[in-house]
Write a protein that holds these residues in place. Structure first.
Motif, PDB file in Angstrom:
ATOM      1  N   ARG A  65       0.735  -1.090   0.210  1.00  0.00           N
ATOM      2  CA  ARG A  65       0.069   0.076   0.176  1.00  0.00           C
ATOM      3  C   ARG A  65       0.953   1.315   0.030  1.00  0.00           C
ATOM      4  O   ARG A  65       2.152   1.149   0.434  1.00  0.00           O
ATOM      5  N   GLY A  66       0.409   2.461  -0.385  1.00  0.00           N
ATOM      6  CA  GLY A  66       0.969   3.513  -0.386  1.00  0.00           C
ATOM      7  C   GLY A  66       1.775   3.638  -1.898  1.00  0.00           C
ATOM      8  O   GLY A  66       1.390   3.571  -2.944  1.00  0.00           O
ATOM      9  N   ARG A  67       3.073   4.039  -1.569  1.00  0.00           N
ATOM     10  CA  ARG A  67       4.031   4.406  -2.850  1.00  0.00           C
ATOM     11  C   ARG A  67       3.870   3.580  -3.918  1.00  0.00           C
ATOM     12  O   ARG A  67       3.757   3.748  -5.156  1.00  0.00           O
ATOM     13  N   MET A  68       4.318   2.274  -3.540  1.00  0.00           N
ATOM     14  CA  MET A  68       4.535   1.121  -4.470  1.00  0.00           C
ATOM     15  C   MET A  68       3.182   0.979  -5.350  1.00  0.00           C
ATOM     16  O   MET A  68       3.191   0.774  -6.863  1.00  0.00           O
ATOM     17  N   TYR A 112       0.929   3.450  -5.844  1.00  0.00           N
ATOM     18  CA  TYR A 112       0.907   4.464  -6.719  1.00  0.00           C
ATOM     19  C   TYR A 112       1.786   4.537  -7.920  1.00  0.00           C
ATOM     20  O   TYR A 112       1.223   4.759  -9.203  1.00  0.00           O
ATOM     21  N   TYR A 113       2.912   4.326  -7.831  1.00  0.00           N
ATOM     22  CA  TYR A 113       3.788   4.058  -8.882  1.00  0.00           C
ATOM     23  C   TYR A 113       3.381   2.956  -9.871  1.00  0.00           C
ATOM     24  O   TYR A 113       3.300   3.269 -11.152  1.00  0.00           O
ATOM     25  N   ALA A 114       3.055   2.049  -9.279  1.00  0.00           N
ATOM     26  CA  ALA A 114       2.953   0.903 -10.311  1.00  0.00           C
ATOM     27  C   ALA A 114       1.424   1.038 -10.877  1.00  0.00           C
ATOM     28  O   ALA A 114       1.097   0.780 -12.307  1.00  0.00           O
ATOM     29  N   GLY A 115       0.318   1.758 -10.240  1.00  0.00           N
ATOM     30  CA  GLY A 115      -0.903   2.043 -10.968  1.00  0.00           C
ATOM     31  C   GLY A 115      -0.804   3.010 -11.913  1.00  0.00           C
ATOM     32  O   GLY A 115      -1.420   3.000 -12.948  1.00  0.00           O
ATOM     33  N   ARG A 116      -0.061   4.111 -11.609  1.00  0.00           N
ATOM     34  CA  ARG A 116      -0.086   4.968 -12.792  1.00  0.00           C
ATOM     35  C   ARG A 116       0.861   4.855 -13.805  1.00  0.00           C
ATOM     36  O   ARG A 116       0.713   5.416 -14.942  1.00  0.00           O
ATOM     37  N   SER A 117       1.833   4.172 -13.666  1.00  0.00           N
ATOM     38  CA  SER A 117       2.784   3.727 -14.741  1.00  0.00           C
ATOM     39  C   SER A 117       2.655   2.445 -15.455  1.00  0.00           C
ATOM     40  O   SER A 117       3.292   2.263 -16.570  1.00  0.00           O
ATOM     41  N   ALA A 118       1.571   1.641 -14.984  1.00  0.00           N
ATOM     42  CA  ALA A 118       1.373   0.468 -15.770  1.00  0.00           C
ATOM     43  C   ALA A 118       1.247   0.385 -17.028  1.00  0.00           C
ATOM     44  O   ALA A 118       1.373  -0.263 -17.894  1.00  0.00           O
ATOM     45  N   ALA A 119       0.706   1.561 -17.565  1.00  0.00           N
ATOM     46  CA  ALA A 119       0.337   1.825 -18.977  1.00  0.00           C
ATOM     47  C   ALA A 119       1.379   1.739 -20.017  1.00  0.00           C
ATOM     48  O   ALA A 119       1.436   1.277 -21.342  1.00  0.00           O
ATOM     49  N   MET A 120       2.713   1.946 -19.162  1.00  0.00           N
ATOM     50  CA  MET A 120       3.846   2.007 -20.101  1.00  0.00           C
ATOM     51  C   MET A 120       4.546   0.644 -20.058  1.00  0.00           C
ATOM     52  O   MET A 120       5.631   0.467 -20.611  1.00  0.00           O
ATOM     53  N   GLY A 121       4.075  -0.494 -19.393  1.00  0.00           N
ATOM     54  CA  GLY A 121       4.534  -1.594 -19.179  1.00  0.00           C
ATOM     55  C   GLY A 121       5.495  -1.641 -17.979  1.00  0.00           C
ATOM     56  O   GLY A 121       5.817  -1.063 -17.486  1.00  0.00           O
ATOM     57  N   PRO A 122       6.377  -2.856 -18.148  1.00  0.00           N
ATOM     58  CA  PRO A 122       7.306  -3.036 -16.944  1.00  0.00           C
ATOM     59  C   PRO A 122       8.636  -2.318 -16.963  1.00  0.00           C
ATOM     60  O   PRO A 122       9.373  -2.756 -17.161  1.00  0.00           O
ATOM     61  N   VAL A 123       8.201  -0.830 -16.976  1.00  0.00           N
ATOM     62  CA  VAL A 123       9.455   0.251 -17.021  1.00  0.00           C
ATOM     63  C   VAL A 123      10.033   0.048 -15.914  1.00  0.00           C
ATOM     64  O   VAL A 123       9.871  -0.216 -14.669  1.00  0.00           O
ATOM     65  N   GLY A 124      11.650   0.680 -16.163  1.00  0.00           N
ATOM     66  CA  GLY A 124      12.341   0.943 -14.740  1.00  0.00           C
ATOM     67  C   GLY A 124      12.174   2.101 -14.041  1.00  0.00           C
ATOM     68  O   GLY A 124      11.194   3.093 -14.371  1.00  0.00           O
ATOM     69  N   ALA A 125      12.748   2.279 -12.861  1.00  0.00           N
ATOM     70  CA  ALA A 125      12.655   3.256 -12.075  1.00  0.00           C
ATOM     71  C   ALA A 125      12.929   4.767 -12.683  1.00  0.00           C
ATOM     72  O   ALA A 125      12.245   5.715 -12.565  1.00  0.00           O
ATOM     73  N   GLY A 126      13.882   4.854 -13.760  1.00  0.00           N
ATOM     74  CA  GLY A 126      14.214   5.971 -14.350  1.00  0.00           C
ATOM     75  C   GLY A 126      13.112   6.577 -15.005  1.00  0.00           C
ATOM     76  O   GLY A 126      12.752   7.734 -15.126  1.00  0.00           O
TER      77      GLY A 126
END
Length: 281
Positions: free
Chosen positions: A36-39, A41-55
């Motif tokens: 819950r929390g940051r993980m 959020y980051y995964a939910g909003r970026s998932a459309a880009m595929g399994p991208v890296g932190a950068g």
């Protein structure tokens, strides 16, 4: 005419952004095994880009601490695939909108969905990575979810443009966040620092850099120069975000703004956004 882009943002953004505060989303991501929390959020909003890296995530989110992103991405993709995250996010949007709006089969929602979808079709992907990633997703079938998806596209289209304007103003991610919160228009400074996971020393350093540029005062408040720069940034963002509104035309834009305001009021009344996080203090 570009002020219409800002009016549309104000009318529609909560329809999209409610997902970041909805318990349905937090629970849905947790069921996948995400923290819950940051993980989440980051995964939910970026998932459309595929399994991208932190950068890639830090670059497109801009004002989040890259060190925070790297704690969770790409580790999140070893727990849940981007496609599973996207499915959970859509289910959460469905449940949250039904809970807060009640009747989602209304003519008002259907009209807003049709107009927002038409507007979003005029957006172009060049230089808009988060918009482009979400634009590649399939459209949902139900009108209230089409509306949510369309407002997501419009929000990320403007957000990508906003990053370009911030870079033109020579503001890095934390500086942009400090300056915005100093105006009292966004998150409270304490909430902004905590939510974006900047340390006290990193925040203080950014404040000092802005102070040296004459953008904030010794009290942490925005200076006249800072307010002028903020308005310049927003005006430039408006100008770069006009494509959907020009394509839709004035009468349809006004109809969408009216519908959006009605729905936003209902969502805010239902507690879609935690107001204690915003304003001064």
């Amino acid at each position: 005419m570009t002020e219409i882009a800002r009016r549309a943002k104000s009318a529609l953004e909560v329809i999209h952004s409610m997902i970041y505060f909805a318990p349905e989303a937090a629970d849905g991501f947790a069921e996948l095994g995400l923290e819950r929390g940051r993980m989440s959020y980051y995964a939910g909003r970026s998932a459309a880009m595929g399994p991208v890296g932190a950068g890639a995530v830090a670059a497109t989110f801009y004002n989040f601490n890259p060190e925070s992103v790297a704690k969770h991405i790409p580790r999140a993709w070893s727990i849940a695939s981007p496609s599973a995250v996207l499915d959970a996010r859509l289910r959460a949007a469905d449940a949250a909108l039904r809970r807060m709006l009640g009747e989602v089969d209304s003519p008002a929602i259907a009209e807003a969905a049709e107009l927002a979808r038409e507007a979003s079709r005029a957006c172009r992907p060049e230089g808009k990575p988060l918009y482009a990633a979400h634009a590649d997703l399939d459209w949902p079938d139900e009108p209230h979810l089409q509306l949510w998806h369309a407002t997501t596209l419009l929000r990320e289209f403007r957000g990508d443009a906003h990053i370009a304007a911030l870079q033109r103003a020579e503001l890095n991610g934390v500086q942009a966040l400090v300056l915005h919160s100093s105006t009292g228009e966004g998150f409270k400074p304490s909430a902004a620092r905590e939510l974006r996971e900047w340390s006290e020393s990193q925040w203080a350093e950014a404040e000092q850099e802005l102070r040296e540029r004459g953008l904030i005062g010794d009290d942490g408040g925005t200076s006249q120069a800072g307010l002028a720069l903020r308005e310049e940034i927003e005006a430039e963002t408006d100008a770069m975000s006009m494509a959907p509104w020009r394509a839709l035309g004035e009468s349809k834009v006004e109809a969408l703004i009216d519908r959006g305001r009605e729905l936003t009021r209902a969502l805010l009344k239902a507690g879609a956004v935690p107001r204690e996080l915003f304003g001064r203090g």
